[in-house]
Design a protein around this motif. Structure first.
Motif, mmCIF file in Angstrom:
data_model
loop_
_atom_site.group_PDB
_atom_site.id
_atom_site.type_symbol
_atom_site.label_atom_id
_atom_site.label_comp_id
_atom_site.label_asym_id
_atom_site.label_seq_id
_atom_site.Cartn_x
_atom_site.Cartn_y
_atom_site.Cartn_z
ATOM 1 N N LEU A 68 43.286 35.041 40.621
ATOM 2 C CA LEU A 68 43.846 34.910 41.966
ATOM 3 C C LEU A 68 44.470 36.226 42.425
ATOM 4 O O LEU A 68 44.412 36.580 43.598
ATOM 5 C CB LEU A 68 44.893 33.790 41.999
ATOM 6 N N GLU A 91 45.533 36.779 46.384
ATOM 7 C CA GLU A 91 46.319 35.612 46.779
ATOM 8 C C GLU A 91 47.802 35.964 46.636
ATOM 9 O O GLU A 91 48.216 36.591 45.663
ATOM 10 C CB GLU A 91 45.969 34.405 45.907
ATOM 11 N N ASN A 110 45.088 27.494 44.563
ATOM 12 C CA ASN A 110 44.991 28.931 44.828
ATOM 13 C C ASN A 110 46.345 29.630 44.860
ATOM 14 O O ASN A 110 46.444 30.776 45.304
ATOM 15 C CB ASN A 110 44.269 29.184 46.156
ATOM 16 N N GLN A 167 41.944 38.380 43.823
ATOM 17 C CA GLN A 167 41.548 37.909 45.152
ATOM 18 C C GLN A 167 42.652 38.145 46.186
ATOM 19 O O GLN A 167 42.541 37.732 47.337
ATOM 20 C CB GLN A 167 41.232 36.413 45.097
#
Length: 346
Positions: free
Chosen positions: A290, A295, A250, A293
């Motif tokens: 990612l 991250e 991740n 999201q």
């Protein structure tokens, strides 16, 4: 703060912080310019200190002079860019934590100016102290809490502190030969100097000794892989990627370096390694996913414009011009100039 000959930066730093602090403690280690005069114009208490090649000792001396319950640590080449006063003051009512602030730095890579960000422990309750001659760390078992404080740091940009850093790191390592953090910093220093064989040696030593829960672990792995790519040591890099796919899956920075690795690996022997070609595309698409999201990136752009640009190059290479244009446009929306240049040619 600990300073020496910082007249170029100090005024900007103190101007940025003066509205957030009650007192300013400056420890000077032998300035011959206007540093002390500038500090005093901001009402700072200035203490002279004999430099002993030990940053932690100097930091702890500065902390010993503070009369406050909380202490913010800054370097002269840093400046506050954001500080949510209400949120910070509310958090400081609880003194059972170490505060981490977001430090953004600019640096040169591939002849471009790029930016990195990392949360570092810099807001300390009374009684916390430092250890480590260089790249010193806060010694405390208190919980680390991220604070809404942003700092811009210019110290890595077109400056060379290699000789000083190496000397102190080697001293520190002689006293702590299996310290993963010192090994990591020594490896990073050699990588900065383009001494990749030495960097790989110390990255490997650090990787073998490191606790994977440490905040620097992702950066350690990513820089180790970049170093192996430079050395064309593809099979050790493969082994590293195989081990890290799950724990670091991740991380946009990890996925980004995987894309770089697969590209270099395929180009090293296209006929033999052509089956790995789709993994280039896959790595950068994961980066963008990612990013959606939220991250966190270490190097800004690995989850957005840098990944999108590399995808554009990938698709253009295979004459998929519409796809290339799509991803160049995503990258160009972040004002990334290479993407804008490629769009003009399509």
């Amino acid at each position: 703060m600990i300073v020496k000959d910082e007249s170029e930066h100090l005024n900007t730093c103190l101007e940025s912080v003066k509205n957030y602090v009650n007192e300013i403690i400056i420890v000077d280690t032998g300035s011959t310019d206007n540093t002390i005069k500038i500090a005093k114009t901001h009402g700072a208490a200035v203490y002279e200190y004999t430099w002993t090649n030990d940053f932690a000792a100097a930091r702890n001396f500065a902390l010993s002079k503070s009369t406050s319950e909380w202490n913010l640590i800054l370097d002269a080449d840093e400046q506050i860019t954001n500080w949510d006063k209400d949120k910070v003051n509310k958090l400081l009512q609880n003194d059972h934590f170490i505060g981490k602030i977001n430090i953004k730095s600019n640096f040169k890579q591939n002849n471009e100016e790029r930016y990195s960000q990392i949360y570092i422990s810099r807001l300390l309750p009374k009684g916390a102290y430092y250890s480590g001659k260089i790249h010193e760390q806060v010694m405390s078992k208190l919980t680390r809490v991220e604070l809404p404080i942003d700092v811009f740091h210019t110290g890595y940009f077109q400056t060379d502190k290699s000789e000083r850093n190496l000397k102190i790191l080697k001293e520190d390592l002689s006293n702590n030969p299996r310290n993963a953090y010192i090994l990591y910093q020594l490896a990073r220093q050699y990588k900065t100097m383009n001494l990749y064989q030495k960097a790989a040696h110390f990255f490997r030593e650090s990787y073998q000794a490191a606790d994977r829960s440490e905040g620097y672990f992702t950066d350690l792995v990513v820089n180790y892989i970049y170093t192996l790519i430079e050395l064309k040591q593809y099979y050790p890099a493969f082994e590293m990627i195989d081990q890290m796919n799950v724990p670091l899956g991740n991380s946009p920075d990890y996925q980004f370096v995987c894309g770089i690795f697969y590209m270099n690996f395929v180009l090293s022997d296209t006929a033999k390694n052509i089956d790995f070609l789709p993994l280039i595309e896959r790595s950068y698409l994961i980066c963008l996913a990612l990013g959606k999201q939220n991250e966190r990136e270490i190097v800004l752009g690995t989850a957005s414009f840098l990944a999108a640009y590399n995808l554009g190059v990938y698709y253009e290479m295979f004459n998929q011009k519409e796809k290339a244009k799509e991803f160049y446009e995503i990258s160009a929306a972040y004002h990334y100039l290479p993407a804008k240049s490629r769009l003009l040619t399509l």
